[in-house]
Scaffold this active site. Structure first.
Site, mmCIF file in Angstrom:
data_model
loop_
_atom_site.group_PDB
_atom_site.id
_atom_site.type_symbol
_atom_site.label_atom_id
_atom_site.label_comp_id
_atom_site.label_asym_id
_atom_site.label_seq_id
_atom_site.Cartn_x
_atom_site.Cartn_y
_atom_site.Cartn_z
ATOM 1 N N GLU A 25 0.833 -1.204 0.000
ATOM 2 C CA GLU A 25 0.000 0.000 0.000
ATOM 3 C C GLU A 25 0.867 1.254 0.000
ATOM 4 O O GLU A 25 2.047 1.219 0.345
ATOM 5 C CB GLU A 25 -0.935 0.013 1.200
ATOM 6 C CG GLU A 25 -0.230 0.176 2.528
ATOM 7 C CD GLU A 25 -1.140 0.735 3.610
ATOM 8 O OE1 GLU A 25 -1.554 1.900 3.473
ATOM 9 O OE2 GLU A 25 -1.405 0.011 4.583
ATOM 10 N N LYS A 32 -3.526 -1.895 15.667
ATOM 11 C CA LYS A 32 -2.904 -1.081 16.711
ATOM 12 C C LYS A 32 -3.703 -1.186 18.002
ATOM 13 O O LYS A 32 -4.922 -1.310 17.990
ATOM 14 C CB LYS A 32 -2.791 0.376 16.261
ATOM 15 C CG LYS A 32 -1.789 0.579 15.138
ATOM 16 C CD LYS A 32 -1.638 2.057 14.798
ATOM 17 C CE LYS A 32 -0.536 2.262 13.763
ATOM 18 N NZ LYS A 32 -0.879 1.682 12.448
#
Length: 326
Positions: free
Chosen positions: A41, A176
């Site tokens: 990405e 995360k």
């Protein structure tokens, strides 16, 4: 660093001439021959790191993928054309734009292409374009998830929805710890995404190897992961898969420092009443400040580790698919 493609094909063989998507010559050649390809990405380049570290890291990750026998395909929208495989100048342009570069998730792709814009693709945008081009394996840092309090705000990343409808394997470091890990796993289950931890039983939380949540499934080798991906493709399933790789143990201490800073940043967003899409940028910026750049070092280490494992999985998958077709 290996040979990079300097030109982009006029059109992809996997898309209609009217579709604004092209593969680089390097990527197109690899796809035609059944050689391993790894999608990467571009949002992590534009928004995940400062310049010039972002460009240096992107080039090093691509070089690492090549060294391990696969072809890297960094994905972005450049001047209204979805590029699967960027050349040096395009990658540098995304890196230099940094936070000024637009982000393109699935919802933004048509607008970016239709208006001739340049945009870095998020996990969901990269998955969608990778599937269009015929790329099965995608390496990133971490996926999005359900934000804390998401049961009230409905702040759920488009990445999770994409994983329920696009059959691409995403090799990442989990999510995360600023996110709600248990609810993230619940949403992935609801959408039918295959979720495997790599070499561990607990789902990793990006900077830390533990999250308190047991992973639904586990694989231990690139070949095992490749067999799961191959089976999914041969079954014709529409869902994607997540292979969550824990941060290397030698960087775990650094990760703990980042986690402490993250906890402080999370307390600050509650005090400042920061909500919605502003949460993640604030936390990431604040953590970088609190750790004096340690978060960047940990981020680069885990991205490169993901790339190593992702490339190895892509190589094994290519072997399997050639064996199936023989």
């Amino acid at each position: 660093m290996g040979t990079r493609a300097s030109n982009v094909a006029s059109s992809s063989s996997r898309a209609s001439p009217r579709v604004p998507l092209t593969c680089s010559r390097e990527v197109e050649a690899a796809l035609r021959s059944g050689a391993p390809v790894v999608a990467l990405e571009s949002t992590i380049v534009a928004h995940g790191m400062p310049f010039p570290e972002n460009l240096k890291t992107a080039l090093e990750v691509e070089a690492l993928v090549r060294t391990l026998g696969a072809t890297p395909a960094t994905i972005a929208v450049i001047d209204g054309v979805a590029r699967v495989g960027l050349n040096d100048s395009e990658l540098k342009r995304i890196a230099e734009l940094g936070e000024r570069c637009a982000k393109a998730s699935r919802r933004d792709l048509a607008h970016a292409c239709g208006t001739g814009s340049t945009a870095a693709t998020t996990v969901s945008g990269t998955m969608a374009l990778a599937r269009m081009a015929g790329v099965d394996v995608f390496v990133t840092g971490g996926i999005g998830g359900v934000h804390r309090g998401g049961e009230s705000t409905m702040d759920v990343s488009a990445d999770l929805i994409e994983l329920g409808r696009t059959n691409v394997a995403v090799i990442c470091a989990g999510v995360k710890s600023i996110l709600d890990v248990p609810r993230t796993l619940e949403v992935l289950e609801t959408h039918g995404a295959t979720v495997c931890a790599y070499g561990v039983d607990e789902f990793p939380a990006f900077f830390t190897r533990t999250s308190g949540s047991r992973a639904p499934l586990r694989v231990d080798t690139p070949l095992e992961a490749a067999r799961v991906i191959d089976a999914s493709l041969r079954l014709g399933l529409s869902n994607g898969s997540v292979f969550a790789v824990p941060i290397p143990s030698e960087h775990e201490a650094l990760g703990q420092v980042v986690e402490q800073a993250t906890s402080q940043a999370l307390r600050e967003i509650e005090t400042r009443k920061i909500i919605g899409r502003e949460v993640t940028p604030y936390v990431l910026k604040r953590v970088a400040e609190l750790t004096d750049g340690a978060s960047l070092k940990a981020n680069i280490a885990l991205v490169k580790n993901n790339a190593r494992i992702g490339a190895a999985i892509a190589v094994e998958l290519a072997k399997l698919r050639k064996g199936v077709s023989a």
